[in-house]
Design a protein around this motif. Structure first.
Motif, PDB file in Angstrom:
ATOM      1  N   SER A 155      22.204  43.097  49.376  1.00 52.71           N
ATOM      2  CA  SER A 155      23.554  43.637  49.533  1.00 52.71           C
ATOM      3  C   SER A 155      24.021  44.273  48.235  1.00 52.71           C
ATOM      4  CB  SER A 155      24.530  42.520  49.924  1.00 52.71           C
ATOM      5  OG  SER A 155      25.851  42.998  49.912  1.00 52.71           O
ATOM      6  N   ASN A 156      24.562  45.480  48.358  1.00 54.01           N
ATOM      7  CA  ASN A 156      25.114  46.156  47.188  1.00 54.01           C
ATOM      8  C   ASN A 156      26.636  46.172  47.206  1.00 54.01           C
ATOM      9  OD1 ASN A 156      22.584  46.894  46.054  1.00 54.01           O
ATOM     10  ND2 ASN A 156      22.391  48.513  47.597  1.00 54.01           N
ATOM     11  N   GLU A 157      27.233  45.559  48.216  1.00 55.12           N
ATOM     12  CA  GLU A 157      28.682  45.575  48.340  1.00 55.12           C
ATOM     13  C   GLU A 157      29.315  44.686  47.272  1.00 55.12           C
ATOM     14  OE1 GLU A 157      31.397  46.057  52.200  1.00 55.12           O
ATOM     15  OE2 GLU A 157      30.395  44.121  52.064  1.00 55.12           O
ATOM     16  N   LYS A 158      30.359  45.189  46.664  1.00 53.32           N
ATOM     17  CA  LYS A 158      31.040  44.459  45.604  1.00 53.32           C
ATOM     18  C   LYS A 158      32.392  43.964  46.103  1.00 53.32           C
ATOM     19  CE  LYS A 158      27.827  45.454  42.605  1.00 53.32           C
ATOM     20  NZ  LYS A 158      26.893  44.399  42.124  1.00 53.32           N
ATOM     21  N   ILE A 159      32.760  42.753  45.688  1.00 52.34           N
ATOM     22  CA  ILE A 159      34.077  42.208  45.975  1.00 52.34           C
ATOM     23  C   ILE A 159      34.802  42.067  44.643  1.00 52.34           C
ATOM     24  CG2 ILE A 159      35.378  40.256  46.887  1.00 52.34           C
ATOM     25  CD1 ILE A 159      33.075  39.663  48.747  1.00 52.34           C
ATOM     26  N   VAL A 160      35.943  42.717  44.522  1.00 51.71           N
ATOM     27  CA  VAL A 160      36.712  42.715  43.274  1.00 51.71           C
ATOM     28  C   VAL A 160      38.074  42.095  43.541  1.00 51.71           C
ATOM     29  CG1 VAL A 160      37.704  44.127  41.439  1.00 51.71           C
ATOM     30  CG2 VAL A 160      35.526  44.792  42.475  1.00 51.71           C
ATOM     31  N   SER A 161      38.465  41.158  42.695  1.00 50.21           N
ATOM     32  CA  SER A 161      39.754  40.484  42.868  1.00 50.21           C
ATOM     33  C   SER A 161      40.628  40.679  41.644  1.00 50.21           C
ATOM     34  CB  SER A 161      39.552  38.986  43.113  1.00 50.21           C
ATOM     35  OG  SER A 161      38.970  38.750  44.370  1.00 50.21           O
ATOM     36  N   ARG A 162      41.925  40.599  41.865  1.00 47.75           N
ATOM     37  CA  ARG A 162      42.905  40.711  40.789  1.00 47.75           C
ATOM     38  C   ARG A 162      44.084  39.807  41.143  1.00 47.75           C
ATOM     39  NH1 ARG A 162      44.974  46.634  40.083  1.00 47.75           N
ATOM     40  NH2 ARG A 162      42.749  46.878  39.594  1.00 47.75           N
ATOM     41  N   VAL A 163      44.509  38.987  40.198  1.00 43.41           N
ATOM     42  CA  VAL A 163      45.653  38.101  40.435  1.00 43.41           C
ATOM     43  C   VAL A 163      46.870  38.665  39.714  1.00 43.41           C
ATOM     44  CG1 VAL A 163      46.611  35.797  40.106  1.00 43.41           C
ATOM     45  CG2 VAL A 163      44.205  36.059  40.735  1.00 43.41           C
ATOM     46  N   LEU A 164      47.948  38.881  40.465  1.00 39.59           N
ATOM     47  CA  LEU A 164      49.219  39.322  39.893  1.00 39.59           C
ATOM     48  C   LEU A 164      50.096  38.095  39.682  1.00 39.59           C
ATOM     49  CD1 LEU A 164      50.033  42.395  42.206  1.00 39.59           C
ATOM     50  CD2 LEU A 164      48.452  42.262  40.270  1.00 39.59           C
ATOM     51  N   ARG A 165      50.656  37.959  38.500  1.00 39.87           N
ATOM     52  CA  ARG A 165      51.436  36.766  38.162  1.00 39.87           C
ATOM     53  C   ARG A 165      52.916  37.138  38.002  1.00 39.87           C
ATOM     54  NH1 ARG A 165      47.516  32.815  36.615  1.00 39.87           N
ATOM     55  NH2 ARG A 165      49.220  31.460  36.014  1.00 39.87           N
ATOM     56  N   PHE A 166      53.761  36.421  38.760  1.00 38.89           N
ATOM     57  CA  PHE A 166      55.192  36.704  38.784  1.00 38.89           C
ATOM     58  C   PHE A 166      55.985  35.483  38.322  1.00 38.89           C
ATOM     59  CE2 PHE A 166      53.133  39.298  41.969  1.00 38.89           C
ATOM     60  CZ  PHE A 166      53.729  40.544  41.832  1.00 38.89           C
ATOM     61  N   PHE A 167      57.148  35.745  37.731  1.00 38.60           N
ATOM     62  CA  PHE A 167      58.059  34.665  37.351  1.00 38.60           C
ATOM     63  C   PHE A 167      59.482  35.176  37.496  1.00 38.60           C
ATOM     64  CE2 PHE A 167      60.410  31.739  34.663  1.00 38.60           C
ATOM     65  CZ  PHE A 167      59.813  30.530  35.001  1.00 38.60           C
ATOM     66  N   GLY A 168      60.390  34.252  37.842  1.00 33.56           N
ATOM     67  CA  GLY A 168      61.785  34.624  37.993  1.00 33.56           C
ATOM     68  C   GLY A 168      62.155  34.983  39.419  1.00 33.56           C
ATOM     69  N   ILE A 169      61.222  34.866  40.341  1.00 30.20           N
ATOM     70  CA  ILE A 169      61.476  35.099  41.762  1.00 30.20           C
ATOM     71  C   ILE A 169      60.788  33.989  42.549  1.00 30.20           C
ATOM     72  CG2 ILE A 169      59.481  36.647  41.968  1.00 30.20           C
ATOM     73  CD1 ILE A 169      61.031  38.153  44.158  1.00 30.20           C
ATOM     74  N   GLY A 170      61.435  33.490  43.574  1.00 32.00           N
ATOM     75  CA  GLY A 170      60.850  32.428  44.373  1.00 32.00           C
ATOM     76  C   GLY A 170      59.756  32.939  45.295  1.00 32.00           C
ATOM     77  N   GLU A 171      58.896  32.022  45.735  1.00 33.45           N
ATOM     78  CA  GLU A 171      57.785  32.397  46.609  1.00 33.45           C
ATOM     79  C   GLU A 171      58.284  33.014  47.917  1.00 33.45           C
ATOM     80  OE1 GLU A 171      53.806  30.390  48.660  1.00 33.45           O
ATOM     81  OE2 GLU A 171      55.138  29.184  47.410  1.00 33.45           O
ATOM     82  N   ALA A 172      59.314  32.398  48.516  1.00 38.10           N
ATOM     83  CA  ALA A 172      59.835  32.902  49.782  1.00 38.10           C
ATOM     84  C   ALA A 172      60.448  34.281  49.608  1.00 38.10           C
ATOM     85  CB  ALA A 172      60.866  31.927  50.357  1.00 38.10           C
ATOM     86  N   ALA A 173      61.177  34.480  48.505  1.00 36.81           N
ATOM     87  CA  ALA A 173      61.821  35.771  48.263  1.00 36.81           C
ATOM     88  C   ALA A 173      60.788  36.871  48.056  1.00 36.81           C
ATOM     89  CB  ALA A 173      62.744  35.675  47.044  1.00 36.81           C
ATOM     90  N   LEU A 174      59.741  36.560  47.270  1.00 36.04           N
ATOM     91  CA  LEU A 174      58.708  37.566  47.028  1.00 36.04           C
ATOM     92  C   LEU A 174      57.987  37.913  48.330  1.00 36.04           C
ATOM     93  CD1 LEU A 174      56.348  38.004  44.083  1.00 36.04           C
ATOM     94  CD2 LEU A 174      55.326  37.824  46.345  1.00 36.04           C
ATOM     95  N   GLU A 175      57.647  36.886  49.107  1.00 35.80           N
ATOM     96  CA  GLU A 175      56.931  37.120  50.364  1.00 35.80           C
ATOM     97  C   GLU A 175      57.765  37.964  51.319  1.00 35.80           C
ATOM     98  OE1 GLU A 175      55.483  34.189  53.790  1.00 35.80           O
ATOM     99  OE2 GLU A 175      54.326  33.953  51.933  1.00 35.80           O
TER     100      GLU A 175
END
Length: 417
Positions: A174-194
């Protein structure tokens, strides 16, 4: 192809050690384009290990084992797998020679049970152990790929990086690549961001958008899959841009960073120094900051000022302020930050005062927090926040908010120039 990681060791189930191997392998497999759908942990018991293998075979094409390759009686991984697959165990002479040389170099007597570590599944591809004794192995049979790796991370990680990853790539094609990136937030609640990005989450396919649990933060993991890695990164850029159009003001960093690390980076970049006066947090800000390498270039020192006497005698908070407004007040936080900056000759003074609990203080409820920031060339600012949770949770979140407010002010002052 789908993979499952099976960590073998009763010490994992007892909580004596943390299963960092699964995290490492999942990250590496993603880079090879291999999806990991399951992590399994099983104790040193052949019956339960056999059941785990049978279960894994029903849902995964690649099964990777870590641990249980050592010399003792409870190291039964390869014996159990050999019996399950109807394969014999044979002596790998190269591994045996390496083990014998190790004992000679260390001037130790090699016991007979150490020969067991050189046994490998017949017909398997051997993965050399450059940092230990037990070799790893890869065997493809019956429509499955089985990979056995040692448990100690100092042995397992270089083995996979140097040999295991290449072996899997060759077998999967397999030559398929999986690339991930984590975005980090502060000052907003999980429910509000979602709520703000709900349509993006519901429409996801490739890239995917997954909320992650954070310690007082909100994190999103973006994952893209493509034959071309550059194209995968471009796909991530596109979805990140759409997310940032809505909640970008709360984004502070990426992947494995932290608020403290980002604050440290900002201070170094601007060549600024900081000091702290901590009542509520009891030195936690200073403790956390100095765990980061290079802190000495930005941190001047600070004071833990739990008592009013220390606030007055060392940090020169006026008696009038304490009598009229109290230690838990905007006025006290302001004087603490300003005086700390002056006493330590720092560019920035930050202060923490408040009520961590379990009881109210000076008539103010638990969770009342004042964070003062005296930044050279700017007017002193005091942020009042109200937090909930345990005493330690309030203290920890106060430190994070202090980092967040400082970062925000530094960025705003930079943008204003």
């Amino acid at each position: 192809m789908n993979a499952e990681i099976i960590a073998v060791g009763s010490e994992l189930l007892l909580g004596q050690i943390v299963n960092t191997n699964a995290r490492f392998l999942s990250q590496q497999l993603a880079g090879l384009g291999i999806d990991v759908y399951y992590h399994t942990v099983v104790g040193d018991n052949p019956g339960r290990l056999k059941a785990a293998i049978e279960h894994a075979e029903m849902r995964s094409e690649i099964i990777i084992f870590t641990g249980g390759l050592g010399p003792t009686k409870d190291d039964l991984t390869k014996e159990t797998i050999a019996k399950h697959l109807g394969k014999g165990l044979v002596m790998d002479e190269s591994a045996l020679t390496s083990i014998e040389l190790f004992f000679k170099r260390t001037n130790r007597v090699m016991t007979e049970n150490n020969r067991k570590q050189a046994l490998v599944l017949e017909g398997s591809q051997i993965l050399a152990n450059d940092h230990g004794m037990a070799p790893g192995m890869v065997l493809e049979t019956g429509g499955h790929i089985y990979m056995l790796l040692p448990g100690p991370p100092k042995e397992m990680e270089p083995m996979f990086l140097n040999y295991g990853g290449q072996a899997l790539s060759a077998k999967t094609g397999s030559n398929e690549k999986i690339v991930s990136r984590v975005l980090r937030f502060f000052g907003i609640g999980e429910a509000a961001l979602e709520t703000e990005i709900m349509d993006i989450i519901e429409a996801q396919s490739n890239p995917t958008v997954a909320p992650l649990a954070g310690d007082g933060e909100v994190n999103l993991r973006l994952t893209a899959k493509h034959l071309n890695e550059n194209n995968a990164h471009m796909m991530l850029d596109d979805v990140e841009k759409r997310i940032n159009q809505r909640v970008g003001e709360f984004l502070y960093g990426y992947d494995n960073t932290s608020l403290l690390q980002e604050l440290m980076n900002a201070l170094k970049e601007r060549k600024l120094t900081v000091t702290a006066a901590e009542s509520l947090t009891g030195g936690l800000f200073q403790q956390e900051l100095t765990t980061i390498s290079g802190a000495s270039s930005v941190f001047k020192g600070g004071v833990v000022c739990y008592s009013n006497e220390i606030k007055q005698q060392i940090l020169q908070v006026t008696q009038d302020t304490l009598e009229k407004h109290g230690a838990v007040s905007e006025q006290c936080a302001k004087e603490l930050a300003e005086n700390a900056a002056r006493i330590f000759a720092a560019d920035i003074g930050i202060s923490f005062t408040g009520v961590a609990g379990p009881e109210e203080l000076e008539g103010k409820p638990v969770g009342t927090v004042y964070i003062g920031m005296a930044i050279k060339g700017s007017s002193t600012m005091v942020e009042k926040i109200t937090l909930s949770g345990t005493r330690n949770a309030i203290r920890n979140r106060s430190v994070k908010y202090g980092c967040y407010f400082l970062l925000k002010n530094l960025k705003e002052s930079q943008n204003a120039k």
